[in-house]
Design a protein around this motif. Sequence first.
Motif, PDB file in Angstrom:
ATOM      1  N   VAL A 303      56.118  49.670   8.112  1.00 20.71           N
ATOM      2  CA  VAL A 303      56.975  51.028   8.865  1.00 20.71           C
ATOM      3  C   VAL A 303      56.402  50.716  10.220  1.00 20.71           C
ATOM      4  N   GLY A 304      55.167  50.669  10.459  1.00 21.79           N
ATOM      5  CA  GLY A 304      54.424  50.757  11.707  1.00 21.79           C
ATOM      6  C   GLY A 304      55.006  49.910  12.768  1.00 21.79           C
ATOM      7  N   ALA A 305      55.350  48.448  12.273  1.00 21.84           N
ATOM      8  CA  ALA A 305      55.961  47.651  13.169  1.00 21.84           C
ATOM      9  C   ALA A 305      57.572  47.883  13.254  1.00 21.84           C
ATOM     10  N   LEU A 306      58.233  48.359  12.254  1.00 21.37           N
ATOM     11  CA  LEU A 306      59.692  48.571  12.362  1.00 21.37           C
ATOM     12  C   LEU A 306      59.797  49.963  13.567  1.00 21.37           C
ATOM     13  N   THR A 307      59.087  50.765  13.573  1.00 23.05           N
ATOM     14  CA  THR A 307      59.137  51.793  14.505  1.00 23.05           C
ATOM     15  C   THR A 307      59.595  51.416  15.899  1.00 23.05           C
ATOM     16  N   ASN A 308      59.249  50.148  16.298  1.00 25.58           N
ATOM     17  CA  ASN A 308      59.534  49.653  17.448  1.00 25.58           C
ATOM     18  C   ASN A 308      61.074  49.507  17.665  1.00 25.58           C
ATOM     19  N   VAL A 309      61.762  49.460  16.427  1.00 22.04           N
ATOM     20  CA  VAL A 309      63.326  49.055  16.342  1.00 22.04           C
ATOM     21  C   VAL A 309      63.917  50.611  16.685  1.00 22.04           C
ATOM     22  N   TYR A 310      63.410  51.343  16.015  1.00 24.76           N
ATOM     23  CA  TYR A 310      63.829  52.729  16.081  1.00 24.76           C
ATOM     24  C   TYR A 310      63.738  53.217  17.725  1.00 24.76           C
ATOM     25  N   PHE A 311      62.481  53.244  18.129  1.00 23.89           N
ATOM     26  CA  PHE A 311      62.243  53.533  19.514  1.00 23.89           C
ATOM     27  C   PHE A 311      63.103  52.905  20.506  1.00 23.89           C
ATOM     28  N   TYR A 312      63.264  51.591  20.200  1.00 22.98           N
ATOM     29  CA  TYR A 312      64.175  50.925  21.255  1.00 22.98           C
ATOM     30  C   TYR A 312      65.645  51.365  21.151  1.00 22.98           C
ATOM     31  N   GLN A 313      66.109  51.499  19.752  1.00 19.32           N
ATOM     32  CA  GLN A 313      67.681  51.876  19.586  1.00 19.32           C
ATOM     33  C   GLN A 313      67.956  53.307  20.369  1.00 19.32           C
ATOM     34  N   THR A 314      67.000  54.114  20.260  1.00 18.53           N
ATOM     35  CA  THR A 314      67.345  55.339  20.427  1.00 18.53           C
ATOM     36  C   THR A 314      66.786  55.791  22.013  1.00 18.53           C
ATOM     37  N   LEU A 315      65.756  55.045  22.196  1.00 15.59           N
ATOM     38  CA  LEU A 315      65.027  55.705  23.555  1.00 15.59           C
ATOM     39  C   LEU A 315      64.999  54.361  24.691  1.00 15.59           C
ATOM     40  N   GLY A 325      51.120  58.887  26.630  1.00 13.01           N
ATOM     41  CA  GLY A 325      49.980  58.272  26.832  1.00 13.01           C
ATOM     42  C   GLY A 325      49.540  56.901  26.514  1.00 13.01           C
ATOM     43  N   GLY A 326      50.534  56.262  25.779  1.00 13.24           N
ATOM     44  CA  GLY A 326      50.297  55.048  25.184  1.00 13.24           C
ATOM     45  C   GLY A 326      49.206  55.052  24.059  1.00 13.24           C
ATOM     46  N   ASN A 327      48.860  56.202  23.488  1.00 16.93           N
ATOM     47  CA  ASN A 327      47.973  56.310  22.242  1.00 16.93           C
ATOM     48  C   ASN A 327      48.673  55.983  21.059  1.00 16.93           C
ATOM     49  N   VAL A 328      48.080  54.652  20.467  1.00 18.07           N
ATOM     50  CA  VAL A 328      48.951  54.186  19.562  1.00 18.07           C
ATOM     51  C   VAL A 328      48.786  55.088  18.210  1.00 18.07           C
ATOM     52  N   ASP A 329      47.609  55.845  17.793  1.00 18.79           N
ATOM     53  CA  ASP A 329      47.391  56.752  16.873  1.00 18.79           C
ATOM     54  C   ASP A 329      48.673  57.785  16.956  1.00 18.79           C
ATOM     55  N   THR A 330      49.447  57.933  18.046  1.00 18.96           N
ATOM     56  CA  THR A 330      50.553  58.945  17.892  1.00 18.96           C
ATOM     57  C   THR A 330      51.624  58.230  17.389  1.00 18.96           C
ATOM     58  N   ILE A 331      52.064  57.090  17.181  1.00 21.38           N
ATOM     59  CA  ILE A 331      53.244  56.560  16.926  1.00 21.38           C
ATOM     60  C   ILE A 331      53.724  56.755  15.709  1.00 21.38           C
ATOM     61  N   ILE A 332      52.962  56.788  14.686  1.00 25.24           N
ATOM     62  CA  ILE A 332      53.600  57.162  13.259  1.00 25.24           C
ATOM     63  C   ILE A 332      54.051  58.645  13.293  1.00 25.24           C
ATOM     64  N   PRO A 333      52.995  59.691  13.623  1.00 19.93           N
ATOM     65  CA  PRO A 333      53.494  60.847  13.746  1.00 19.93           C
ATOM     66  C   PRO A 333      54.690  61.190  14.345  1.00 19.93           C
ATOM     67  N   LEU A 334      54.925  60.606  15.693  1.00 18.94           N
ATOM     68  CA  LEU A 334      55.984  60.728  16.604  1.00 18.94           C
ATOM     69  C   LEU A 334      57.358  60.289  15.819  1.00 18.94           C
ATOM     70  N   PHE A 335      57.324  59.159  15.338  1.00 19.69           N
ATOM     71  CA  PHE A 335      58.412  58.409  14.473  1.00 19.69           C
ATOM     72  C   PHE A 335      58.741  59.256  13.360  1.00 19.69           C
ATOM     73  N   ILE A 336      57.930  59.788  12.610  1.00 16.43           N
ATOM     74  CA  ILE A 336      58.025  60.780  11.306  1.00 16.43           C
ATOM     75  C   ILE A 336      59.041  62.116  11.925  1.00 16.43           C
ATOM     76  N   ASN A 337      58.387  62.400  13.126  1.00 16.35           N
ATOM     77  CA  ASN A 337      58.921  63.765  13.653  1.00 16.35           C
ATOM     78  C   ASN A 337      60.444  63.640  14.273  1.00 16.35           C
ATOM     79  N   GLN A 338      60.598  62.333  14.683  1.00 19.06           N
ATOM     80  CA  GLN A 338      61.729  62.166  15.456  1.00 19.06           C
ATOM     81  C   GLN A 338      62.873  61.638  14.722  1.00 19.06           C
ATOM     82  N   ALA A 339      62.559  60.590  13.655  1.00 21.52           N
ATOM     83  CA  ALA A 339      63.559  59.948  12.996  1.00 21.52           C
ATOM     84  C   ALA A 339      64.104  60.364  11.629  1.00 21.52           C
TER      85      ALA A 339
END
Lengths: 527, 36
Positions: A303-315, A325-339
């Motif tokens: 899922v971590g790798a696939l978040t790239n597809v979601y963010f690219y398709q939406t943003l 801030g490019g903080n990789v630790d925030t990617i999964i929480p951000l994906f869950i909250n937005q997607a």
Amino acid sequence: MAVNSLILIAVTAIYVAVMFYLGWLGYKKTKTSEDYMVAGREAHPVIIALSYGATFISTSAIVGFGGQAANLGMGLIWLTVLNIGLGILLAFVIFGKKTREIGQRLKAVTFPDLLGKIYQSQFMQVVTGLIIIVGMPLYTAAVLIGGAQFIRETTSVSYSTSLLGFALIVAVYVIFGGLIAVMYTDAVQGAIMLVGMTILLVATYLLLGGVNAANSSLTAMAPLVPENLAKGGMTGWTTMPVFGSSIWLTVITTLVLGVGIGVLAQPQLVVRFMTAKNNKSLNRAVLIGGPFILMMTGVAFTVGALTNVYFYQTLGKIAVQAAPGGNVDTIIPLFINQALPEWFVVLFMVTLLAAAMSTLSSLFHTMGTALICDLWGRGRKCALSMRANQVGVLIMIIASVIIAFLMPGSIIAIATAMFMGLCASAFLPVFAVAVYAKRPDLTAAKASLITGAVVWFIWALFINTRYASVYGLCKALTGKASLLGLPWAAVDPLVIALPLSVVVIVILQFYADRKNEKIVQLSPAVQ
Amino acid sequence: MLGINDPWILLGYGLSIGLVLACVVYGLMNWNKGGD
């Protein structure tokens, strides 16, 4: 997105109430110090498996390493291979049974106590306890940060309040309920994690149009790899980095080997083997442990790798560019909250709370008992005092919370790999010889333990640029980020320290065995 | 296969699933062993 606060409060309150109830059950069942330290050596196989798995998998694995997969791609799946092959099969079958048998025979109650009794040496007990006290708070702080970051992303609760809040909840049931409460809560938390991660995998693939479509989209994104990562050897999110490149070395030596091997000598996991009544319990635990780990790390990395597809398709951005801030630790929480839908955000928050708490509870318990049983009271009756160990747990909780407030961002996966690498380098050869050699030699063990720990620290402080930058000592003393250039600066300390500590113990143990054979041959008593 | 072309990534997924099956088989085959 902040979810409906009423639903969130209700779900969190129910979850916390269940944890306190299980903590109270543990408190009621804890009559002796052996209950407090090793759950009375009568744990059920399902509880052992879920407790081992839930302790093993923290917010670090889901948020930290999931974020690393978003950044560096699916190559992290090789860590899942090691997690199952070494962390479950080898750990339970090869190490677990022997550890249980010896632990029960010697009445060992902690990992340092086990080594101290096998080698009949206070030195081994104290130094092992000391490494736990020095290294484990760093890992504990990383787990605390992972939980607090998600709560901050999901709710309007501030970072410091959420960090203190869930440290306090865990503190209450660990201090009063001991290892029985830890394992009861772990088992329920493990079940919650299993449900949450299964839904996450299915929901992500449904969101992105199915397995084939999602993976193909990610494969097609290879030209979007940022220039700095492409220079380092990254070729895409569904391909391995270029063999031998700096990113390949980071993925394989730090993330895959560091954690994959490191898990074998984790003091808080070794104690789980000592809670089993017999080997049948451990055999049965393997059946649950394997699938559990696949559904945790396998899902997080995919899922971590696939978040790239979601963010690219939406943003129109890749995941690391979408993260604040490019903080990789925030990617999964951000994906869950937005997607994902609101009900899943709430479920995932409980999943992450469960992952954080199940690991934290064991780390708190291990650090507290190391401080009291292995350092302060070593060998004396007071070492097993339940009250003293409760105070020890409290002291180490406070220390870990302070460190969590001092640590920088994007640190979760690195801090985890650091502690696991240190454990493997210092403890693994000593532990393996302890449970399998006929006559484990103390001199060989001392030399191996010191070699592993000292070489690991020197490499971490002065050679590996990722670790050296965390400490800042190399920069302060020499003005350089690393004393050696690439590729050495990208090689994890474990890759250097573990082989050296293995060589030391093998040579000295072999020499000691030869000496013992000669003594036996010359002894008139056996002729 | 399944949208992934790198054999090393596919091998990683294949091994993960294979090892899980090994865990299940081991657990079932030794379900009643080691009781005493």
